[in-house]
Design an enzyme around this catalytic site. Structure first.
Site, short mmCIF file in Angstrom:
data_model
loop_
_atom_site.label_atom_id
_atom_site.label_comp_id
_atom_site.label_asym_id
_atom_site.label_seq_id
_atom_site.Cartn_x
_atom_site.Cartn_y
_atom_site.Cartn_z
N LYS A 16 99.38 14.04 91.34
CA LYS A 16 98.89 13.02 92.33
C LYS A 16 99.40 12.92 93.50
O LYS A 16 100.48 13.56 93.75
CB LYS A 16 99.04 11.40 91.50
N ARG B 224 100.20 12.02 80.45
CA ARG B 224 98.85 12.53 80.74
C ARG B 224 99.12 13.48 81.59
O ARG B 224 99.27 13.15 82.78
CB ARG B 224 97.94 11.57 81.11
N1 HH2 Z 1 94.56 9.28 85.83
C1 HH2 Z 1 93.29 9.81 86.25
C2 HH2 Z 1 92.40 9.64 85.27
N2 HH2 Z 1 92.28 8.99 84.23
N3 HH2 Z 1 93.81 7.46 82.73
C3 HH2 Z 1 94.94 7.03 82.52
N4 HH2 Z 1 95.11 6.27 81.55
N5 HH2 Z 1 96.05 7.11 83.40
C4 HH2 Z 1 95.91 7.82 84.51
O1 HH2 Z 1 96.85 7.71 85.43
C5 HH2 Z 1 94.76 8.54 84.85
C6 HH2 Z 1 93.55 8.16 83.73
C7 HH2 Z 1 93.25 10.43 87.51
O2 HH2 Z 1 93.86 11.88 87.12
P1 HH2 Z 1 92.61 13.11 86.85
O3 HH2 Z 1 91.96 12.91 85.47
O4 HH2 Z 1 93.33 14.31 87.03
O5 HH2 Z 1 91.47 13.08 88.09
P2 HH2 Z 1 90.04 12.61 88.45
O6 HH2 Z 1 90.03 10.97 87.97
O7 HH2 Z 1 89.56 12.89 89.66
O8 HH2 Z 1 89.09 13.14 87.32
#
Ligand code: HH2
Length: 284
Positions: A223, A258
């Site tokens: 992040k 995660r």
């Molecule tokens: N962060 C993201 C997405 N889902 N769910 C939970 N429970 N906690 C988190 O910190 C979280 C999440 C964002 O990360 P990422 O999936 O890599 O990116 P994007 O939302 O752009 O797909």
């Protein structure tokens, strides 16, 4: 010994840590958008995450990065439909990253066991009743506003206390809808409507979140705040910083992580655990 859902839901009591590997079937995720859009690429990645030590796979078909545009449930389902059976077949516990009940229902029917809702049941009023009806597990995450606007006007008096109170309220709301509290996981939502100092306070404040008596999930992987600390603009280059963030939260009692880069975190955890065990042997 493969993890059961019960092991995951009891992890705050046993101290056993679990890695949730991220599988984004999206064109626009902030760090891996478009990489795993084809079913073949998604399945190869799911198997690699499991080989590397992920015991949970979180599959998402909608990006939640700041400013991301929404994806209609039918489109999320179309993206997930081609990959979920193969991901379930890996044997990992599957979680679906969605705020929409139609998508969650589809994923639960396909074998997912956890609904990871970044809106903690606030986006779709039918989600909590669905989770209750299915006896599924659920991640309740803290976010300020919506992904489109969450980084605007970010202010807290005491971010850890405010996030804990929000999660306590969402646990109560989930219970009121019939969800078993023992099937809930809480997540402070690193990067969701938070500036650097808020993310750091939350990573160091896991012990306070654990007063909710639920496992704490941390998602700091790649992040932006890690880039702010390290100068790494490229998300895929933020692996070491992500490992450090997750380990700091582990030390505070978080048990679910995660992550995009599973192997580096699993290795770091193996070493940190061995050091902690040696210390407690010496202390008797
Ligand atoms: N962060 C993201 C997405 N889902 N769910 C939970 N429970 N906690 C988190 O910190 C979280 C999440 C964002 O990360 P990422 O999936 O890599 O990116 P994007 O939302 O752009 O797909």
């Amino acid at each position: 010994m493969p993890a059961t859902l019960n092991d995951i839901l009891q992890s705050h009591r046993t101290g056993r840590a679990f890695v949730m590997g991220i599988l984004n079937v999206t064109p626009d995720s902030f760090s891996d958008g478009g990489e795993f859009l084809t079913p073949a690429a998604a399945l190869t990645q799911a198997r690699a995450l499991v080989m590397d030590g992920a015991e949970i796979i979180d599959v998402g078909a909608e990006s939640t990065r700041p400013g991301a545009s929404r994806v209609a449930p039918a489109d999320q389902i179309a993206r997930l439909g081609e990959v979920l059976p193969g991901v379930v077949a890996t044997g990992a516990c599957v979680s679906v990253d969605t705020t929409r009940s139609e998508v969650a229902r589809f994923a639960l029917d396909a074998g997912a066991k956890i609904v990871n809702d970044v809106s903690a049941g606030l986006d779709d009023p039918d989600l909590l009743p669905l989770v209750a009806d299915r006896g599924a597990a659920m991640v309740l995450m803290h976010m300020r506003g919506q992904p489109a606007t969450m980084q605007e006007d970010v202010q807290y008096q005491d971010v850890v206390a405010e996030v804990r109170d929000f999660l306590a309220e969402r646990l109560t709301a989930a219970q009121r809808a019939g969800v078993d509290r023992e099937r809930c996981i809480v997540d402070p939502g690193i990067g969701f409507g938070k500036r650097l100092e808020h993310n750091l306070a939350l990573l160091g404040g896991v012990d306070e979140l654990l007063t909710l008596d639920r496992p704490v999930l941390i998602g700091a992987s790649r992040k932006r705040f890690i880039g702010e600390l390290t100068g790494e603009d490229e998300p895929a280059q933020r692996v070491s910083g992500s490992v450090a963030a997750h380990l700091a939260a582990w030390r505070g009692g978080a048990t679910l992580f995660r992550v995009h880069d599973v192997r580096p975190f699993v290795s770091a955890l193996q070493v940190a655990r061995a050091v902690a065990a040696a210390r407690s042997d010496r202390d008797g």
